[in-house]
Design a protein around this motif. Structure first.
Motif, PDB file in Angstrom:
ATOM      1  N   THR A   1     -32.205  -7.601 -28.029  1.00  0.00           N
ATOM      2  CA  THR A   1     -31.308  -8.716 -27.732  1.00  0.00           C
ATOM      3  C   THR A   1     -30.754  -8.615 -26.315  1.00  0.00           C
ATOM      4  N   HIS A   2     -30.824  -9.714 -25.570  1.00  0.00           N
ATOM      5  CA  HIS A   2     -30.206  -9.780 -24.245  1.00  0.00           C
ATOM      6  C   HIS A   2     -28.799 -10.332 -24.428  1.00  0.00           C
ATOM      7  N   ARG A   3     -27.809  -9.450 -24.334  1.00  0.00           N
ATOM      8  CA  ARG A   3     -26.442  -9.793 -24.715  1.00  0.00           C
ATOM      9  C   ARG A   3     -25.836 -10.906 -23.864  1.00  0.00           C
ATOM     10  N   GLU A   4     -26.116 -10.892 -22.553  1.00  0.00           N
ATOM     11  CA  GLU A   4     -25.557 -11.929 -21.697  1.00  0.00           C
ATOM     12  C   GLU A   4     -26.081 -13.305 -22.090  1.00  0.00           C
ATOM     13  N   SER A   5     -27.370 -13.370 -22.429  1.00  0.00           N
ATOM     14  CA  SER A   5     -27.935 -14.645 -22.861  1.00  0.00           C
ATOM     15  C   SER A   5     -27.362 -15.079 -24.202  1.00  0.00           C
ATOM     16  N   LEU A   6     -27.050 -14.121 -25.075  1.00  0.00           N
ATOM     17  CA  LEU A   6     -26.432 -14.460 -26.348  1.00  0.00           C
ATOM     18  C   LEU A   6     -25.069 -15.098 -26.124  1.00  0.00           C
ATOM     19  N   ASP A   7     -24.310 -14.559 -25.175  1.00  0.00           N
ATOM     20  CA  ASP A   7     -23.023 -15.163 -24.834  1.00  0.00           C
ATOM     21  C   ASP A   7     -23.219 -16.583 -24.311  1.00  0.00           C
ATOM     22  N   MET A   8     -24.250 -16.771 -23.483  1.00  0.00           N
ATOM     23  CA  MET A   8     -24.538 -18.099 -22.946  1.00  0.00           C
ATOM     24  C   MET A   8     -24.883 -19.068 -24.063  1.00  0.00           C
ATOM     25  N   LEU A   9     -25.705 -18.619 -25.022  1.00  0.00           N
ATOM     26  CA  LEU A   9     -26.100 -19.495 -26.117  1.00  0.00           C
ATOM     27  C   LEU A   9     -24.929 -19.824 -27.031  1.00  0.00           C
ATOM     28  N   ASN A  10     -24.062 -18.867 -27.267  1.00  0.00           N
ATOM     29  CA  ASN A  10     -22.868 -19.152 -28.068  1.00  0.00           C
ATOM     30  C   ASN A  10     -22.013 -20.218 -27.416  1.00  0.00           C
TER      31      ASN A  10
ATOM     32  N   THR B   1     -23.169 -22.479 -25.351  1.00  0.00           N
ATOM     33  CA  THR B   1     -23.946 -23.714 -25.342  1.00  0.00           C
ATOM     34  C   THR B   1     -23.842 -24.458 -26.674  1.00  0.00           C
TER      35      THR B   1
END
Length: 254
Positions: free
Chosen positions: A241-250, A252
């Protein structure tokens, strides 16, 4: 300490002989379960559409007609189910597993399977200096430095579900500059080499190969350190999991 040995070059590979010699400096309780034939580049593939057969070559030496992941699964679920290993060693691979190689490597994938099972697992690979050397690969660095790398790793405290990826440089053991913990590098894309040929019936076929490409390794990566003559040790984690992208998706989808 119970040690399971495996690889992706096959049960009769020279690198597995090297690994067994290294492992016996650590323990006499050794079991070998490896693919019957070379399985380089198979990654974490499983044999799901055909049976896997088990062959015995000695009291504690087995081969499976499948992939490195099949071999580790067979060892844990069948051969060693009543006495699981304390440590899994995979290798010593004929050729490096650096940078993005880890996503293709059967050597690393076998160690991943061990890590998934909660067992300390280490992948070991010997880089070679020239392209396509066949069986003429020198394991000098791995033979001389293997125990010196493994003992501190075994005694260290590991995070859960991690594995260690070790690469030996293609130089004489006396020229190795030491052991360097480093991150995983990434080459420029474009390593694929297609060798197009024509069979006797006039149909085209292809050999896939991976060539070396020019790259500028980021400081403190496995690609850089091995070029400088160091043995590289890279901790890998099974959570992709790429954590920064997960934050971005949350953000979004909130």
């Amino acid at each position: 300490m119970k040690i399971l040995l495996t690889n992706d070059d096959g049960v009769h590979a020279r690198g597995l002989e090297v690994l067994e010699a290294i492992a016996r400096t650590l323990s006499d309780d050794i079991t070998i379960v490896a693919p019957l034939e070379e399985q380089s580049g198979k990654g974490r593939s499983l044999s799901l559409t055909e049976p896997v057969r088990l062959r015995r070559f000695g009291e504690r030496r087995f081969a499976v007609t499948g992939t490195p992941t099949d071999a580790v699964m067979m060892a844990l679920a069948e051969i060693m189910r009543d006495a699981p290993p304390d440590l899994i060693l995979s290798g010593v691979n004929r050729g490096a597993n650096l940078g993005e190689d880890v996503s293709y490597s059967g050597t690393v994938s076998a160690a991943m399977e061990g890590a998934l099972a909660g067992i300390r697992s280490i992948a070991l690979s010997q880089r070679y200096a020239t392209l396509a050397p066949g069986e003429r690969v020198s394991f000098d660095a791995a033979e001389a430095w293997g125990e010196r790398v493994l003992r501190p790793l075994i005694e260290a405290t590991w995070a859960p579900r991690t594995l260690m990826n070790v690469n030996f440089p293609p130089i004489p053991a006396a020229e190795v500059r030491g052991i360097r913990p480093v991150g995983q590098g990434l080459r420029d894309y474009g390593r694929l080499k297609l060798d197009k040929r024509t069979d006797p019936r006039g149909f085209d076929y292809y050999w896939f190969g991976l060539g070396r490409v020019p790259h500028s390794p980021v400081a403190d990566t496995d690609l850089e350190a091995i070029e400088q003559g160091y043995i590289t040790v890279t901790p890998l984690h099974l959570d992709l999991t790429h954590r920064e992208s997960l934050d971005m998706l949350n953000a979004t989808f909130s």
